[in-house]
Design a protein around this motif. Structure first.
Motif: not given
Ligand SMILES: Cc1ncc(COP(=O)(O)O)c(C=O)c1O
Length: 398
Positions: A138, A213, A246, A248, A110-111, A259, A185, A215-216, A257, A135, A181
């Motif tokens: 951004y 975001d 993601s 991850s 996702s990065k 996402a 994070n 991701a979690y 890598r 994070y 997000n």
């Protein structure tokens, strides 16, 4: 021929020079020195799952890598099977119905998508809104796009959510993109659908693209965190939004890598157009294995990992309390975000933990001066090591 001289102009572009200084540098230097000196360092600093990728995904990869159809350049927007699996995951997990061909884009982590989105949708001189404790990508993505990064402060008394009502009118007028997000994070804060609905209305009113975001989303201990796209009445064909998911953290696949983004077709296509000029997509075999992972997001190994994080979370939060640190157990993500003991700022506290106990935490002050009385601990070491870290810290006077 005259001698070839060293150039006088800086090698680094202005946009690279404009990135904020890396404030974790001193703690990192001390950590490396400790390890080089042979210390038994317990690293609660890294947000990288410590357990291997589940074997059902490795097996899928082993098969996919032998298939010559996976060997050429990947498909632009992602392998159709990966995007279909992403759509099935969104349906199963969030009840969403999306068109994999138009609403989904594969990303190289996702990065990749997060860093490139401002280049796709923000003009130089426009602004990007994002959390001040967050994070770092951004902000760097905004700077690379020639945009201004406007901070939305996150405060403990608001449950570490930004106060959307407090964004000044000129900032709303200049902004073209807003990042949210949650689970966050480093704060671990989870947002409810009310928050996403408020953000969506604000962004729609001010013609701002909303980027979430997520991701979690799958590392949770209580209620399952929602998706932006679950907001009632939000139509993916009409609302200019995008959300990043993601593999991850969900599947211990950080190194792979892989996402995806799900969003409004034009926003997704714009991001795809930037990526089409920068990379040629993720290896098809990884996407095939990613599709297998997404289709089994409720596999027992995935659920077991959540239980492992829960056990670590409880051990860490209880242990920290014994040394006078009131650490609220996070409802999601694998981060514990806690206030430093009285009398310490985050660099002083994390410095002592490292110097005197060989325990690594991340100082909140490295994220933002506003967070300088907090620290972050990642639940990415085994529970016996967490207990050992607490024992060591307990032997110090605080
Ligand atoms: C909040 C957040 N978003 C996105 C990412 C990027 O993850 P990946 O590129 O592995 O998908 C991270 C990584 O730590 C993160 O903490």
């Amino acid at each position: 021929m005259p001698p070839i001289m060293m150039q006088q102009r800086p090698i680094r572009s202005q946009r690279l020079q404009d990135l904020p200084p890396y404030l974790f540098i001193e703690i990192d230097r001390r950590r490396r020195a400790k390890i080089a000196a042979g210390a038994d360092v317990i690293n609660l600093g890294v947000g990288d799952p410590d357990r291997p990728t589940p074997s059902f995904i490795i097996d899928a990869m082993a098969e996919a890598i032998r298939d010559p159809r996976n060997h050429p350049y990947p498909f632009d927007a992602g392998h159709p099977e990966f995007r279909r699996a992403a759509a099935r995951f969104l349906q199963r997990r969030f009840g969403l119905t999306v068109d994999p061909a138009r609403h989904i884009l594969a990303c190289i982590g996702s990065k990749d998508g997060i860093a490139h989105l401002p280049l796709a949708v923000v003009n130089p001189g426009e602004a990007v809104l994002g959390a001040d404790i967050g994070y770092p990508v951004y902000r760097s993505g905004a700077i690379f796009a020639g945009a201004e990064y406007i901070e939305m402060p996150l405060l403990e008394e608001r449950g570490w959510l930004p106060d959307l009502d407090a964004i000044p009118a000129p900032a709303l007028a200049r902004a073209r993109l807003m990042w949210v997000n949650h689970p966050g994070n480093p704060t671990a804060a989870v947002a409810g659908l009310n928050f996403y609905a408020q953000a969506a209305h604000l962004c729609a009113e001010h013609e701002i693209i909303l980027a979430s975001d997520n991701a979690y989303s799958e590392v949770f201990f209580e209620q399952q965190p929602p998706s932006l796209w679950q907001v009632s009445g939000l139509n993916i064909e009409e609302f200019a939004g995008i959300e990043f998911h993601s593999l991850s953290k969900t599947f211990n696949m950080t190194g792979w890598r892989i996402a995806f983004a799900v969003g409004h077709p034009e926003v997704v296509a714009a991001l795809g157009a930037v990526k089409g000029n920068c990379d040629s997509g993720q290896f098809n075999a990884i996407q095939q294995a990613g599709a297998v992972a997404l289709d089994q997001s409720d596999h027992p190994e995935v659920a077991a990992m959540r239980e492992t994080y829960r056990e670590r979370r409880d051990a860490l939060c209880e242990g920290l309390r014994r040394i006078g640190v009131f650490a609220r157990p996070p409802a999601a993500s694998f981060f514990v975000w806690a206030p430093c003991p009285k009398g310490y700022d985050s660099f002083a506290f994390c410095g002592r933990c490292l110097d005197e106990a060989d325990v690594v935490f991340v100082p909140g002050g490295g994220f933002s001066p506003r967070a300088n009385h907090y620290f972050r601990a990642a639940l990415t070491v085994e529970v016996d090591r967490i207990r050992e870290a607490i024992d060591r810290l307990g032997r110090l006077r605080w």
